[in-house]
Write a protein that holds these residues in place. Structure first.
Motif, PDB file in Angstrom:
ATOM      1  N   ILE A  97      16.650  10.014-112.726  1.00  0.00           N
ATOM      2  CA  ILE A  97      15.077   9.330-112.390  1.00  0.00           C
ATOM      3  C   ILE A  97      14.930   9.638-110.772  1.00  0.00           C
ATOM      4  CG2 ILE A  97      13.753   7.591-112.474  1.00  0.00           C
ATOM      5  CD1 ILE A  97      14.936   6.712-115.112  1.00  0.00           C
ATOM      6  N   LYS A  98      15.925   9.031-110.157  1.00  0.00           N
ATOM      7  CA  LYS A  98      15.768   9.328-108.760  1.00  0.00           C
ATOM      8  C   LYS A  98      15.577  10.350-108.246  1.00  0.00           C
ATOM      9  CE  LYS A  98      18.547   8.106-104.267  1.00  0.00           C
ATOM     10  NZ  LYS A  98      19.750   7.794-103.744  1.00  0.00           N
ATOM     11  N   ASN A  99      16.371  11.549-108.768  1.00  0.00           N
ATOM     12  CA  ASN A  99      16.260  13.014-108.406  1.00  0.00           C
ATOM     13  C   ASN A  99      15.093  13.625-108.802  1.00  0.00           C
ATOM     14  OD1 ASN A  99      18.961  12.835-107.209  1.00  0.00           O
ATOM     15  ND2 ASN A  99      19.824  13.455-109.216  1.00  0.00           N
ATOM     16  N   ILE A 100      14.405  13.132-109.634  1.00  0.00           N
ATOM     17  CA  ILE A 100      13.049  13.733-110.190  1.00  0.00           C
ATOM     18  C   ILE A 100      11.809  13.260-109.688  1.00  0.00           C
ATOM     19  CG2 ILE A 100      14.140  14.711-112.298  1.00  0.00           C
ATOM     20  CD1 ILE A 100      12.739  12.613-113.963  1.00  0.00           C
ATOM     21  N   SER A 101      12.122  12.143-109.170  1.00  0.00           N
ATOM     22  CA  SER A 101      10.885  11.397-108.704  1.00  0.00           C
ATOM     23  C   SER A 101      10.446  11.911-107.200  1.00  0.00           C
ATOM     24  CB  SER A 101      11.281   9.906-108.406  1.00  0.00           C
ATOM     25  OG  SER A 101      11.507   9.106-109.678  1.00  0.00           O
TER      26      SER A 101
END
Length: 282
Positions: free
Chosen positions: A225-229
């Motif tokens: 989630i951090k990477n796609i945010s």
């Protein structure tokens, strides 16, 4: 006398070529050592400066195809996300050879051991590895790395914490575009996130696709989630993801942490959580 002269000239030319490749080997070995030192320092941006834009690289994951520069950048960032106190100890550096002639060509290769600490579990890593480097214009142009990536990552698993996410989607583009994007996206996640266990796009009907994701635990999903945010490592890829697909709903199987539930809320995706009663994974 004439034959002797020809032999002497041949030996001299061979000696000159050998000396030339020996100097090139020494110089390239020093470049590779600096590259590894930057890896130990987790200085990804400086490592990127060593990569040739047209490079091809053998990746260690089972079934992986030859990687390009972006694949290597993603892999580097993935290692730095997953590990700390990274250290490489070389057993020995050897001259590389031309694959056609078997003659040293100035490339370099090394056998050694990587030691590190897996950030989320605190487990120590000791991984034997082989690396080869070919340089062009002072940058890594070809080569690869060989080690047991799958075995290493499996050693960190606590399968009782595994999370499976089943995402139901409709497609907004042609089947050919869906196939091309799906291959690119899963390859990107595979290289960037070693703690993701599986990422599979499946065709489930006319214009419908189901994505099945497996993660080792809630923290691994949070990393994704951090990477796609916005501002994440693959936020632009996820923007394209949302143009290719429309997510209808998803179901997470496993003991999902409260922090993961809160992280999912802003996406406003209809989500069902299904706790585990009993089971195992291999």
């Amino acid at each position: 006398m004439k034959k002797l002269l020809i032999l002497l000239i041949t030996l001299q030319l061979f000696s000159c070529g050998k000396n030339s490749h020996s100097k090139e080997f020494d110089a390239n070995t020093e470049l590779a050592k600096v590259y590894f030192q930057l890896h130990e320092e987790e200085n990804a941006e400086s490592m990127f400066e060593f990569l040739h834009p047209d490079m091809q690289w053998h990746l260690p994951g089972y079934g992986s195809e030859m990687g390009n520069i972006q694949d290597i950048k993603n892999a580097i960032l993935g290692y730095h996300n997953e590990f700390e106190d990274i250290k490489f100890t070389a057993d020995y550096w050897l001259p590389g050879v031309d694959t056609q002639t078997g003659v040293p060509d100035g490339s370099t290769r090394v056998y050694g051991t990587w030691n590190a600490i897996h950030s989320s579990t605190g487990k120590k890593v000791s991984l034997t590895a082989y690396h080869s480097f070919e340089f062009q214009d002072g940058k890594i142009f070809n080569g690869g790395e060989w080690f047991d990536l799958g075995g290493m990552m499996n050693s960190f698993l606590n399968h009782n914490q595994e999370i499976i996410n089943v995402v139901h989607m409709t497609s907004n583009v042609s089947e050919a575009e869906v196939e091309a994007f799906s291959k690119m996206y899963q390859n990107t996640v595979n290289n960037l996130e070693p703690s993701s266990l599986s990422f599979r796009f499946t065709k489930t009907g006319e214009g419908t696709v189901t994505l099945i994701e497996r993660y080792k635990n809630s923290e691994a999903v949070l990393l994704h989630i951090k990477n796609i945010s916005p501002g994440g490592l693959i936020d632009e890829d996820f923007e394209m993801f949302q143009k290719v697909f429309t997510i209808q709903n998803m179901t997470l199987y496993g003991d999902v942490s409260e922090s993961l539930r809160k992280a999912i809320e802003p996406f406003q995706i209809p989500t069902t959580y299904v706790p585990v009663i009993a089971g195992y994974s291999r």
